[in-house]
Design an enzyme around this catalytic site. Structure first.
Site, mmCIF file in Angstrom:
data_model
loop_
_atom_site.group_PDB
_atom_site.id
_atom_site.type_symbol
_atom_site.label_atom_id
_atom_site.label_comp_id
_atom_site.label_asym_id
_atom_site.label_seq_id
_atom_site.Cartn_x
_atom_site.Cartn_y
_atom_site.Cartn_z
ATOM 1 N N HIS A 1 -0.331 4.435 0.330
ATOM 2 C CA HIS A 1 -0.969 5.573 0.983
ATOM 3 C C HIS A 1 -1.380 5.162 2.390
ATOM 4 O O HIS A 1 -1.238 4.008 2.773
ATOM 5 C CB HIS A 1 -2.183 6.044 0.184
ATOM 6 C CG HIS A 1 -3.237 4.993 0.027
ATOM 7 N ND1 HIS A 1 -3.134 3.977 -0.905
ATOM 8 C CD2 HIS A 1 -4.410 4.775 0.695
ATOM 9 C CE1 HIS A 1 -4.198 3.193 -0.822
ATOM 10 N NE2 HIS A 1 -4.983 3.650 0.148
ATOM 11 N N LYS B 1 0.848 -1.191 0.000
ATOM 12 C CA LYS B 1 0.000 0.000 0.000
ATOM 13 C C LYS B 1 0.885 1.242 0.000
ATOM 14 O O LYS B 1 1.814 1.353 0.795
ATOM 15 C CB LYS B 1 -0.885 -0.031 1.247
ATOM 16 C CG LYS B 1 -1.941 1.047 1.324
ATOM 17 C CD LYS B 1 -2.789 0.853 2.578
ATOM 18 C CE LYS B 1 -3.854 1.917 2.700
ATOM 19 N NZ LYS B 1 -4.651 1.750 3.953
#
Length: 221
Positions: free
Chosen positions: A104, A102
């Site tokens: 973010h 991921k």
């Protein structure tokens, strides 16, 4: 046979997670039985399953600091086993990986506790060992140490690597040899055979499983 191992075999059969018939394995073999941990798919069955995992871990006496569940099947197994261990007085952190990192929010490729110390990998079975290999790479990259693997059922049959070698090792034993970590299971093929032998109504299944064991099995205590 330890009572909890026999209880696990009975439980898996009753839940139709351990089925008999004709099934093609990843190695291309026609197996008379099939184990699909994904069918422990409600709260009560997952609770019972992870209690078996916790009991196996405590029985094994492996020293560990946290649990790790490889995506996807290992995620509920690690979380449920952490709960079961806490109920038995052993509260440990756990985490699992994302299939894609991921970029973010909190970011990263894992969710849950920080990977550190001695990490015990929780999975359903070992087939080609791919999931374990990826888990070990990720754990070591985080600066932690993989200290063992716990699975539900050890089929105790020739692994895909050693099928071409002189040494006869199971997929679980290949992992032990390649990474120098213990692999323990709630139950093994020997436990399944013992259960079938004690249940005359399952004589037909016993004969089929024993024949498969004679052809593809490895010698093990």
């Amino acid at each position: 046979m330890s009572n909890f191992r026999q209880d696990f075999i009975r439980f898996a059969i009753e839940q139709k997670v351990l089925c008999f018939g004709e099934f093609k394995t990843k190695a291309g073999r026609l197996s008379p039985y099939f184990f699909n941990a994904g069918l422990f798919n409600d709260g009560e069955s997952l609770k019972q399953l992870t209690q078996f995992y916790a009991q196996t871990i405590l029985f094994s006496k492996i020293s560990f600091d946290m649990l790790y569940g490889p995506a996807y099947k290992g995620i509920p197994l690690a979380a449920g086993t952490a709960i079961a261990l806490a109920e038995k007085g052993r509260n440990v952190p756990y985490c699992f990986n994302r299939k894609e990192a991921k970029d973010h929010g909190e970011g990263g490729s894992t969710v849950g506790a920080k990977l550190q110390g001695r990490v015990l990998i929780i999975d359903d079975v070992i087939s080609a060992g791919t999931s374990v290999r990826e888990s070990i790479v990720l754990i070591r990259a985080a600066g932690a140490m993989p200290c063992g693997v716990v699975i539900a059922l050890d089929r105790m049959e020739l692994g895909q690597q050693t099928e071409r070698d002189e040494d006869e090792l199971s997929a679980a034993q290949e992992v032990q040899r390649n990474y120098d970590i213990p692999v323990v299971s709630i139950a093994t093929l020997n436990n399944l055979l013992g259960y079938l032998q004690d249940n005359p109504a399952m004589a037909q299944n016993l004969q089929a499983v024993q024949s498969y064991r004679d052809r593809y099995g490895i010698e093990r205590k």
